[in-house]
Design a protein around this motif. Structure first.
Motif, PDB file in Angstrom:
ATOM      1  N   PRO A  75      36.996  99.980-138.213  1.00 21.97           N
ATOM      2  CA  PRO A  75      35.693  99.550-138.746  1.00 21.97           C
ATOM      3  C   PRO A  75      35.026  98.567-137.787  1.00 21.97           C
ATOM      4  CG  PRO A  75      37.422  99.349-140.400  1.00 21.97           C
ATOM      5  CD  PRO A  75      38.105  99.627-139.095  1.00 21.97           C
ATOM      6  N   SER A  76      33.700  98.593-137.779  1.00 20.78           N
ATOM      7  CA  SER A  76      32.967  97.709-136.882  1.00 20.78           C
ATOM      8  C   SER A  76      33.179  96.247-137.268  1.00 20.78           C
ATOM      9  CB  SER A  76      31.472  98.046-136.927  1.00 20.78           C
ATOM     10  OG  SER A  76      30.770  97.278-135.993  1.00 20.78           O
ATOM     11  N   ALA A 132      38.231  91.791-142.440  1.00 19.18           N
ATOM     12  CA  ALA A 132      38.879  93.038-142.844  1.00 19.18           C
ATOM     13  C   ALA A 132      38.943  94.026-141.688  1.00 19.18           C
ATOM     14  CB  ALA A 132      38.138  93.651-144.030  1.00 19.18           C
ATOM     15  N   ALA A 133      37.867  94.099-140.900  1.00 21.35           N
ATOM     16  CA  ALA A 133      37.836  95.027-139.770  1.00 21.35           C
ATOM     17  C   ALA A 133      38.862  94.653-138.711  1.00 21.35           C
ATOM     18  CB  ALA A 133      36.435  95.051-139.161  1.00 21.35           C
ATOM     19  N   SER A 181      28.074  88.948-146.925  1.00 23.07           N
ATOM     20  CA  SER A 181      29.356  89.671-146.936  1.00 23.07           C
ATOM     21  C   SER A 181      29.919  89.871-145.533  1.00 23.07           C
ATOM     22  CB  SER A 181      29.158  91.052-147.581  1.00 23.07           C
ATOM     23  OG  SER A 181      28.484  91.947-146.704  1.00 23.07           O
ATOM     24  N   LEU A 182      29.156  89.522-144.500  1.00 21.60           N
ATOM     25  CA  LEU A 182      29.563  89.845-143.139  1.00 21.60           C
ATOM     26  C   LEU A 182      30.821  89.114-142.672  1.00 21.60           C
ATOM     27  CD1 LEU A 182      26.061  90.186-141.428  1.00 21.60           C
ATOM     28  CD2 LEU A 182      27.522  91.970-142.372  1.00 21.60           C
ATOM     29  N   TYR A 199      24.506  95.861-144.634  1.00 25.93           N
ATOM     30  CA  TYR A 199      25.357  95.067-145.528  1.00 25.93           C
ATOM     31  C   TYR A 199      24.657  93.756-145.852  1.00 25.93           C
ATOM     32  CZ  TYR A 199      28.922  98.368-144.056  1.00 25.93           C
ATOM     33  OH  TYR A 199      29.622  99.522-143.797  1.00 25.93           O
ATOM     34  N   CYS A 201      22.600  93.587-141.039  1.00 30.83           N
ATOM     35  CA  CYS A 201      22.139  93.336-142.401  1.00 30.83           C
ATOM     36  C   CYS A 201      20.816  94.071-142.638  1.00 30.83           C
ATOM     37  CB  CYS A 201      21.979  91.842-142.662  1.00 30.83           C
ATOM     38  SG  CYS A 201      20.657  91.054-141.716  1.00 30.83           S
ATOM     39  N   GLU A 227      33.533  88.321-144.418  1.00 30.64           N
ATOM     40  CA  GLU A 227      34.664  89.049-144.987  1.00 30.64           C
ATOM     41  C   GLU A 227      34.810  90.432-144.347  1.00 30.64           C
ATOM     42  OE1 GLU A 227      32.365  87.490-146.769  1.00 30.64           O
ATOM     43  OE2 GLU A 227      33.473  85.925-147.852  1.00 30.64           O
ATOM     44  N   GLN A 228      33.668  91.072-144.048  1.00 32.93           N
ATOM     45  CA  GLN A 228      33.710  92.376-143.378  1.00 32.93           C
ATOM     46  C   GLN A 228      34.368  92.251-142.008  1.00 32.93           C
ATOM     47  OE1 GLN A 228      32.720  95.328-144.522  1.00 32.93           O
ATOM     48  NE2 GLN A 228      31.414  94.880-146.279  1.00 32.93           N
ATOM     49  N   ARG A 269      28.414  93.894-138.007  1.00 35.45           N
ATOM     50  CA  ARG A 269      27.565  94.855-138.701  1.00 35.45           C
ATOM     51  C   ARG A 269      26.146  94.305-138.817  1.00 35.45           C
ATOM     52  NH1 ARG A 269      31.003  98.535-141.635  1.00 35.45           N
ATOM     53  NH2 ARG A 269      33.184  97.882-141.564  1.00 35.45           N
TER      54      ARG A 269
END
Length: 280
Positions: free
Chosen positions: A205-206, A141-142, A134-135, A130, A211, A137-138, A209
């Protein structure tokens, strides 16, 4: 016929299936997400001359779950696979991985290239990467989705046959025979029906993550021969091809098959031929 055994890693039980010649070349096999070791049953039939050793990854199949509240990060599996290789008293070993299992094999081989003689990868090369920006926000969300998933839990099936039909018609369809192989190891009968053994936390979801630069660092450390076998009817090929340029000794084969091509007779026979040629 397969042989079953288990090992203990930091107080957790990990289940193992073995096929083939006990004196043959050992190959450790790693399955994909929400599958289990039985996913290598068909390949084992085509490779009786090797010692195929498949692990139920933590939280899958007959292996124990991780501690309550502990997330399932893909890199945590590397320590479990190393524990299996050490239990087998192998200084170096060939790894066979499908999808998530292929990513685990790559992380292990990039971290410990001296422990891996060859990589055989099925419809996967590395964890999905990713953009670094963006990490955050990821992660948010996770965490939100994870809280919902843990409260919900798995929904049981009233009958085993219902689970078979669901697995045959899922996102990655498999044959009836393959569905039964997988479900016999993934389901258990309880008073309220047939329930998944899988840890519900696996569907979260993890939170953390990797990059692109981190993935590249692992791929450039692969010093062993890599045979990457991708499914023509899967959805991973386009994302994987740019990464192949980072691996110094990689051979790419594309087969007519779906994501679980190793559970399709024609593709499995071809995969077994390629593996057998390179191990003899």
């Amino acid at each position: 016929m397969h042989r079953s055994w288990q090992l203990e890693v930091q107080g957790r039980r990990l289940a193992v299936m073995e096929w083939g010649d006990p004196q043959g070349v050992p190959v450790v096999a790693l399955h994909g997400w929400l599958d289990n070791a039985a996913g290598f049953t068909l390949l084992a039939r085509y490779l009786p001359q090797i010692r195929l050793i498949a692990l139920d990854l933590a939280g899958h199949g007959l292996s124990d779950h991780r501690a309550a509240g502990q997330p399932y990060y893909i890199w945590d599996n590397v320590a479990d696979v190393l524990a299996l290789v050490d239990e087998l008293k192998l200084k170096r070993v060939a790894l066979l991985g499908h999808s998530m299992g292929a990513s685990i094999a790559t992380l292990l081989a990039g971290s410990f290239p001296e422990r891996v003689s060859r990589l055989f990868l099925l419809d996967g090369l590395a964890p999905r990467h990713y953009r670094a920006d963006s990490l955050p926000e990821q992660m948010a969300a996770a965490l939100r989705k994870g809280n919902r998933i843990r409260r919900r839990g798995w929904r049981p099936y009233e009958q085993f046959e219902q689970a078979v039909q669901a697995r045959m018609g899922g996102r990655y369809p498999v044959s009836r025979e393959a569905a039964i192989w997988l479900l016999e190891r993934s389901l258990e009968q309880r008073p309220d029906g047939w329930c998944w053994r899988h840890d519900i936390a696996l569907s979260q979801p993890s939170v953390v993550r990797l990059c692109e630069q981190q993935i590249a660092a692992f791929l450039t450390r692969l010093t062993m021969p890599v045979l990457l076998m991708m499914a023509e009817r899967g959805d991973e090929l386009d994302g994987v091809e740019p990464l192949t340029e980072l691996v110094r000794d990689l051979e790419l084969k594309v087969l007519d098959g779906g994501h679980h091509m190793h559970l399709e007779a024609k593709a499995a026979a071809q995969i077994a031929d390629w593996i057998g040629e390179r191990l003899t």
